[in-house]
Scaffold this motif. Structure first.
Motif, PDB file in Angstrom:
ATOM      1  N   GLN A 469       9.116  -0.368  16.922  1.00 26.74           N
ATOM      2  CA  GLN A 469       8.074  -1.311  17.341  1.00 26.74           C
ATOM      3  C   GLN A 469       7.011  -0.592  18.155  1.00 26.74           C
ATOM      4  O   GLN A 469       7.317   0.296  18.956  1.00 26.74           O
ATOM      5  CB  GLN A 469       8.680  -2.447  18.167  1.00 26.74           C
ATOM      6  CG  GLN A 469       9.550  -3.403  17.370  1.00 26.74           C
ATOM      7  CD  GLN A 469       9.989  -4.578  18.201  1.00 26.74           C
ATOM      8  OE1 GLN A 469      10.367  -4.431  19.361  1.00 26.74           O
ATOM      9  NE2 GLN A 469       9.918  -5.769  17.629  1.00 26.74           N
ATOM     10  N   SER A 470       5.777  -0.995  17.939  1.00 28.97           N
ATOM     11  CA  SER A 470       4.675  -0.439  18.723  1.00 28.97           C
ATOM     12  C   SER A 470       3.693  -1.550  19.059  1.00 28.97           C
ATOM     13  O   SER A 470       3.562  -2.538  18.329  1.00 28.97           O
ATOM     14  CB  SER A 470       3.968   0.679  17.958  1.00 28.97           C
ATOM     15  OG  SER A 470       3.480   0.209  16.717  1.00 28.97           O
ATOM     16  N   ASP A 505      -0.068   1.285  22.136  1.00 26.20           N
ATOM     17  CA  ASP A 505       0.176   2.612  21.560  1.00 26.20           C
ATOM     18  C   ASP A 505      -0.983   3.055  20.681  1.00 26.20           C
ATOM     19  O   ASP A 505      -1.267   4.250  20.568  1.00 26.20           O
ATOM     20  CB  ASP A 505       1.455   2.592  20.722  1.00 26.20           C
ATOM     21  CG  ASP A 505       2.663   2.156  21.530  1.00 26.20           C
ATOM     22  OD1 ASP A 505       3.174   1.051  21.276  1.00 26.20           O
ATOM     23  OD2 ASP A 505       3.081   2.925  22.424  1.00 26.20           O
ATOM     24  N   ARG A 506      -1.650   2.085  20.043  1.00 31.57           N
ATOM     25  CA  ARG A 506      -2.769   2.394  19.151  1.00 31.57           C
ATOM     26  C   ARG A 506      -3.865   1.364  19.332  1.00 31.57           C
ATOM     27  O   ARG A 506      -3.614   0.217  19.716  1.00 31.57           O
ATOM     28  CB  ARG A 506      -2.330   2.382  17.676  1.00 31.57           C
ATOM     29  CG  ARG A 506      -1.410   3.495  17.273  1.00 31.57           C
ATOM     30  CD  ARG A 506      -1.289   3.588  15.744  1.00 31.57           C
ATOM     31  NE  ARG A 506      -0.627   2.430  15.165  1.00 31.57           N
ATOM     32  CZ  ARG A 506      -1.173   1.609  14.272  1.00 31.57           C
ATOM     33  NH1 ARG A 506      -2.407   1.801  13.873  1.00 31.57           N
ATOM     34  NH2 ARG A 506      -0.488   0.612  13.768  1.00 31.57           N
ATOM     35  N   PRO A 534      -4.942   3.378   9.384  1.00 32.99           N
ATOM     36  CA  PRO A 534      -4.425   4.690   9.791  1.00 32.99           C
ATOM     37  C   PRO A 534      -4.418   4.807  11.307  1.00 32.99           C
ATOM     38  O   PRO A 534      -5.073   4.036  12.011  1.00 32.99           O
ATOM     39  CB  PRO A 534      -5.413   5.673   9.164  1.00 32.99           C
ATOM     40  CG  PRO A 534      -6.673   4.888   9.011  1.00 32.99           C
ATOM     41  CD  PRO A 534      -6.249   3.488   8.712  1.00 32.99           C
ATOM     42  N   ARG A 535      -3.675   5.790  11.785  1.00 32.21           N
ATOM     43  CA  ARG A 535      -3.559   5.974  13.240  1.00 32.21           C
ATOM     44  C   ARG A 535      -4.913   6.253  13.878  1.00 32.21           C
ATOM     45  O   ARG A 535      -5.207   5.781  14.966  1.00 32.21           O
ATOM     46  CB  ARG A 535      -2.578   7.105  13.542  1.00 32.21           C
ATOM     47  CG  ARG A 535      -2.278   7.224  15.022  1.00 32.21           C
ATOM     48  CD  ARG A 535      -1.147   8.188  15.305  1.00 32.21           C
ATOM     49  NE  ARG A 535      -0.813   8.185  16.700  1.00 32.21           N
ATOM     50  CZ  ARG A 535      -0.006   7.315  17.287  1.00 32.21           C
ATOM     51  NH1 ARG A 535       0.527   6.353  16.596  1.00 32.21           N
ATOM     52  NH2 ARG A 535       0.259   7.393  18.585  1.00 32.21           N
ATOM     53  N   ARG A 536      -5.750   7.004  13.213  1.00 29.86           N
ATOM     54  CA  ARG A 536      -7.089   7.270  13.714  1.00 29.86           C
ATOM     55  C   ARG A 536      -8.093   6.667  12.759  1.00 29.86           C
ATOM     56  O   ARG A 536      -8.057   6.950  11.565  1.00 29.86           O
ATOM     57  CB  ARG A 536      -7.333   8.770  13.830  1.00 29.86           C
ATOM     58  CG  ARG A 536      -6.563   9.422  14.975  1.00 29.86           C
ATOM     59  CD  ARG A 536      -7.009   8.892  16.321  1.00 29.86           C
ATOM     60  NE  ARG A 536      -6.340   9.559  17.420  1.00 29.86           N
ATOM     61  CZ  ARG A 536      -6.501   9.229  18.690  1.00 29.86           C
ATOM     62  NH1 ARG A 536      -7.309   8.248  19.017  1.00 29.86           N
ATOM     63  NH2 ARG A 536      -5.863   9.872  19.644  1.00 29.86           N
ATOM     64  N   ASP A 537      -8.958   5.827  13.254  1.00 24.81           N
ATOM     65  CA  ASP A 537      -9.925   5.135  12.414  1.00 24.81           C
ATOM     66  C   ASP A 537     -11.227   5.918  12.336  1.00 24.81           C
ATOM     67  O   ASP A 537     -11.617   6.576  13.307  1.00 24.81           O
ATOM     68  CB  ASP A 537     -10.209   3.733  12.955  1.00 24.81           C
ATOM     69  CG  ASP A 537      -8.970   2.859  12.888  1.00 24.81           C
ATOM     70  OD1 ASP A 537      -8.330   2.708  13.942  1.00 24.81           O
ATOM     71  OD2 ASP A 537      -8.654   2.377  11.790  1.00 24.81           O
ATOM     72  N   PRO A 538     -11.910   5.842  11.188  1.00 27.34           N
ATOM     73  CA  PRO A 538     -13.224   6.479  11.100  1.00 27.34           C
ATOM     74  C   PRO A 538     -14.208   5.782  12.013  1.00 27.34           C
ATOM     75  O   PRO A 538     -13.998   4.635  12.400  1.00 27.34           O
ATOM     76  CB  PRO A 538     -13.592   6.294   9.629  1.00 27.34           C
ATOM     77  CG  PRO A 538     -12.809   5.090   9.199  1.00 27.34           C
ATOM     78  CD  PRO A 538     -11.535   5.136   9.964  1.00 27.34           C
ATOM     79  N   PRO A 539     -15.274   6.446  12.410  1.00 24.33           N
ATOM     80  CA  PRO A 539     -16.273   5.804  13.256  1.00 24.33           C
ATOM     81  C   PRO A 539     -16.835   4.566  12.588  1.00 24.33           C
ATOM     82  O   PRO A 539     -16.986   4.525  11.372  1.00 24.33           O
ATOM     83  CB  PRO A 539     -17.350   6.888  13.417  1.00 24.33           C
ATOM     84  CG  PRO A 539     -16.631   8.174  13.150  1.00 24.33           C
ATOM     85  CD  PRO A 539     -15.588   7.860  12.133  1.00 24.33           C
ATOM     86  N   THR A 540     -17.141   3.536  13.384  1.00 23.12           N
ATOM     87  CA  THR A 540     -17.708   2.301  12.840  1.00 23.12           C
ATOM     88  C   THR A 540     -19.217   2.373  12.840  1.00 23.12           C
ATOM     89  O   THR A 540     -19.808   3.133  13.593  1.00 23.12           O
ATOM     90  CB  THR A 540     -17.251   1.099  13.688  1.00 23.12           C
ATOM     91  OG1 THR A 540     -17.678   1.304  15.045  1.00 23.12           O
ATOM     92  CG2 THR A 540     -15.750   0.963  13.627  1.00 23.12           C
TER      93      THR A 540
END
Length: 540
Positions: A469-470, A505-506, A534-540
């Motif tokens: 769980q996170s 956590d994210r 994904p854990r890291r999102d692209p810039p918006t």
């Protein structure tokens, strides 16, 4: 058990509303029609309907429903787009003595099929092609736009030989299903009449007021939005779907239609306020903004009023749920409430209700302690359609100083403040336990919204395939930003205001938070977005 019911000590420009002592909602409408026949009852893109014309259209549809076997004890599905036809159909069904089951065309076909099957409706009022596209092939359809001639001269046949009584069902609205399969909640004419009789007098309203009919008729907030104006000679302004989904569109409608009473779920009002903040200052015709359905955002209300010329509209927070007929409490939000330490003030019970705060053992909790709200009184529904066991679990008769009263176990938490008012503390199922700590998700969301780079936020617990769980926060940026930098900035921001175990956590950046058709936050949709990103999102 309960402090005195709510009263409002405020100067009025009109006499308090008095809802006549009638036995059904149809009789209430006929009373308004007798007093306000030529005034506009409902307006929408299709045009205006006066009280007289709304009455005539409802009578005609009711006559044809009666001819097709609809009557007392029947349940009739309504599958209609947002339009003036919805009030016509609702009144027609009530005129026959039957109850209506709203079927929102925006719902997925599988859900509509479930609602139709579970409720047992055999006839649906709506466009036959729309009914077919929604997968309801087994039900009979009454097309309200293609009614055959009455065949009875100038007068339609009497559609209701047996007028409904207070204990007869008026509608069946299904709960969101957040805790399981959707359940149909049976609300009676008497339940709605009690709400109107005891709540409308708390407001300074009358025939000159224009109310938005904003929410889906699958959401019981719409019952208040429709019957508030119909009971007082006012006008219900239908909000088309595209304007309900667009803050700029809603603002345009409020201005063009001279709306004076706006009912809003806080999730939606937050976007309206953001729209107002981005536009040139404009004078609004609003006299009341009434919140319901979610915990109110006091910071958004403060920002809204700060940009309005004094005194501004009256801001009202009303806690409630479907099972107790829309509203249970009443709280005006004056400056001291907006600046106070109470995060979600909901005020006192409405005059026809009482609220007991009980602990896990069923005993009352001391003032100041957290307890689960049980709502008791005339607003409590009959129960869940076809779910006797579940009804007996959630609807019970409790002892009170004035004698036994039937109540509903809400699953919502609150505490009683020193002045006798209530503070809403969230749902039992929004308080999560993660790694041994109990976490209130609303507290995390409030802290995130306080950051200037965040327009909106929702926190959820996500479980991966391995069972780990996170804690994940989905955030709507206030402006275009570098995703990675903003995520790191938010983590530092929360670390400064919350215990470490409450820092997500994210962080997932999204264009908008998913909402249900009722305009509430869709936590299931948030969990899906949090799990898929994904854990890291692209810039918006």
């Amino acid at each position: 058990m309960n402090p005195p019911a709510v009263t409002v000590d405020r100067h009025r420009s009109a006499e308090p509303v008095e809802v006549p002592a009638v036995g059904s909602l149809w009789e209430l409408f006929e009373s308004s029609r007798a007093a306000h026949g030529s005034r506009t009852a409902v307006t929408g893109p299709e045009g205006d309907l006066s009280y007289d014309l709304l009455h005539a259209r409802a009578e005609r549809l009711a006559a044809h429903l009666t001819a097709r076997g609809v009557g007392k004890g029947s349940l009739v599905g309504l599958l209609l787009p947002r339009s003036v036809d919805i009030p016509v159909a609702i009144l027609a069904v009530l005129r026959t003595g039957a109850a209506y089951v709203p079927l929102d065309p925006d719902y997925p076909p599988d859900r509509l099929a479930y609602l139709a099957e579970d409720s047992g409706v055999r006839l649906v009022v709506g466009d036959p092609e729309l009914v077919r596209r929604c997968g309801l092939d087994t039900v009979e359809v009454c097309d309200p736009w293609r009614l055959p001639p009455d065949g009875s001269g100038s007068e339609a046949p009497d559609p209701a030989p047996h007028a409904p009584r207070p204990d007869d069902p008026a509608y069946v609205i299904y709960t969101s299903g957040s805790t399981g399969d959707p359940k149909g909640c049976v609300i009676t004419h008497g339940n709605v009449l009690a709400l109107l009789r005891h709540t409308l007098p708390l407001l300074d309203i009358g025939p000159a007021d224009r109310w938005t009919l904003f929410h889906s008729y699958n959401f019981d907030f719409s019952v208040w939005e429709l019957w508030g104006p119909l009971a007082t000679g006012g006008t219900a302004v239908v909000v088309p779907g595209e304007q309900a989904r667009s803050p700029h569109g809603l603002l345009d409608l409020v201005l063009s239609e001279r709306v004076t009473v706006l009912n809003q779920v806080p999730s939606v009002f937050r976007y309206l306020q953001a729209c107002l903040a981005e536009t040139d200052p404009v004078a609004l015709p609003l006299r009341y903004v009434i919140f319901g359905g979610e915990s109110v955002d006091l910071d958004v209300v403060r920002d809204f009023l700060a940009a309005r010329p004094a005194p501004g509209p009256v801001m009202v927070n009303m806690y409630g749920i479907t099972e107790i007929t829309v509203h249970a409490t009443f709280k005006e939000l004056p400056p001291e409430a907006l600046a106070g330490a109470v995060r979600s003030p909901i005020g006192r019970p409405l005059p026809h209700l009482a609220i007991a705060l009980l602990g896990e053992d069923g005993s009352p909790v001391p003032d100041g302690e957290t307890g689960e709200m049980w709502v008791l009184g005339d607003g409590v529904a009959q129960g869940y359609l076809g779910r006797e066991e579940l009804t007996s679990q959630r609807f019970r008769t409790l002892p009170t100083p004035s004698g036994p009263r039937r109540g509903y176990r809400t699953g919502d938490l609150a505490r009683r403040l020193p002045d006798g008012e209530l503070e809403y503390l969230g749902r039992n199922d929004e308080q999560v336990k993660l790694r041994g700590f109990r976490i209130e998700l609303g507290e995390i969301e409030t802290a995130l919204r306080a950051h200037p780079s965040v327009r909106d936020a929702a926190a959820v617990v996500v479980t991966n395939r391995k069972g780990r769980q996170s804690l994940v926060a989905c955030c709507v940026p206030a402006a275009v930003s570098n995703g990675t930098e903003l995520q790191e900035e938010l983590a530092l921001h929360l670390a400064r205001t919350l215990p470490g175990y409450m820092v997500p956590d994210r962080f997932v950046l999204v264009a908008a938070l998913p909402l249900t058709p009722s305009g509430k936050l869709d936590r299931h949709g948030v969990r899906e977005a949090a799990a898929l990103r994904p854990r890291r999102d692209p810039p918006t």
